[in-house]
Design an enzyme around this catalytic site. Sequence first.
Site, short mmCIF file in Angstrom:
data_model
loop_
_atom_site.label_atom_id
_atom_site.label_comp_id
_atom_site.label_asym_id
_atom_site.label_seq_id
_atom_site.Cartn_x
_atom_site.Cartn_y
_atom_site.Cartn_z
N LYS A 148 -40.11 28.26 -8.60
CA LYS A 148 -38.77 28.84 -8.65
C LYS A 148 -38.05 28.11 -9.78
O LYS A 148 -37.80 26.91 -9.68
CB LYS A 148 -38.03 28.64 -7.32
N GLY B 205 -25.27 27.01 -1.22
CA GLY B 205 -24.74 26.20 -0.14
C GLY B 205 -23.34 26.55 0.33
O GLY B 205 -22.78 25.88 1.19
N ALA C 279 -29.18 32.32 -2.46
CA ALA C 279 -27.97 31.51 -2.61
C ALA C 279 -26.72 32.20 -2.10
O ALA C 279 -26.38 33.31 -2.50
CB ALA C 279 -27.74 31.06 -4.05
N THR D 72 -29.16 27.09 3.53
CA THR D 72 -27.96 26.49 4.14
C THR D 72 -27.49 27.22 5.39
O THR D 72 -27.11 26.59 6.38
CB THR D 72 -26.81 26.45 3.12
#
Lengths: 256, 74
Positions: free
Chosen positions: A97, A158, A184, A207
Site C-alpha cells: 500500500k 483516523g 481512511a 480506526t
Amino acid sequence: MDDLLTIGGEEFKSRLLTGSGKYSSDSLIPEISALSNSQIITVALRRVDLESNNKSLMDFIPSNMKLLPNTSGARTADEAVKIARIAKMSGCGNWIKVEVISDNKYLLPNGYETIKATEILASEGFVVLPYINGDLYIARSLADAGAAAIMPLASPIGSNRGIRCQEMIQILIDQSSLPIIVDAGIGKPSDAALVMEMGADACLINTAIASSPNPLLMAEAFKLAIISGRKAYLAGLGISTTNAVASSPLTGYLNG
Amino acid sequence: MFSSKGETMKIIVNGSEKELSNHCSISDLTEDYSLDKENLIVLKNDVLIKYEQYSSVFLTGGEKVELLSIVGGG
C-alpha cells in the site's frame, strides 16, 4: 453466484480489508480478523523500540491472511520505494500500500510522489495499492503506472468523519477500470454500506473498529454492512421520487 | 570517524551511536538488546541481513545498522 473481489490476479470473498493499528492490544487481532471476515490486513514497518521487548505483531496475524504492508512514514517516492523493497525482502510478499504523506495535520497523500513510487514499484513486480485523495486524473495516471487498485480517502485518516468525498469517489467508481477500495475516515458501518451501495469494490477500516468501545462487535457490524451494501448495489436501487407513490392499492377503499 | 581502538568500537543503531565490544556479530547485537530475532528485520549499511546470517556477519566499526520490525498500521 460468486461475487469475488479480484486484486492483482487474486480473488477474495471478503470486501472488507482491515488495519492492524491502534488496538488496545494486538491480542485482539485474531478475533477481529475472524469476526470481520477480513482476508487482507495492513501492517507498517518501523524501527524496533530498543528499550522494550514487546511480542511481535506477526505472532497475532492469522497465517491465512494476505499481508498488505504500507509505506507509512514515507514523505517522498524514494522513501516509499525503500520501505516497499525492505518489506518484500524480509518476506512480507509483493503487495504494497503506497502512502506518501508529508503533511502531519491532515495526513493527506501526495499524489505526485504516489504516482512516481507506483511506477517504480509496479515495474519491479509489486502489486501496488496506492492511497490517494480521489482525483480522477491521479487515478488515471496510477492506472497507467501499473497500480492494481485505487484507494481514495473518505475523510482524513483516523478521523472517523465518514464519507466527505462522496461525489469524487462516485466519479472514480464510474470512470476507473481498477478496483476502488475506499480507505481512511470511514467512521461507522453505515458509511461503509453507503460506498458499497455506490459501487465501490471494497473498504479498508482500521480506526472505526479499533476506537469502538467494543471492537469485536464493531468488526462484525462492518462485515455485515459491507455485505449489505454490496448486495444492494448488485440488486439495484429503486427509483427515488420527490412525491409519494403509494405502497397499498389506490382502489377498493372501504368508503361509505 | 569511528574508531576500532582497544576493546570497543562505535556503530550507528537506529540512528543513534552505540559503543560495542570488538568482534560483535549481528546476533550478539540483538542479544545485547534482548530482541526477538525471529521477527526482526536487519539492515547493515542498507543491505538486508538474513536471519541465517546473524551469527556470521560481524561489525567492525562505523556501520549503520537498522533493526526493524512489522508493527500495527492502517
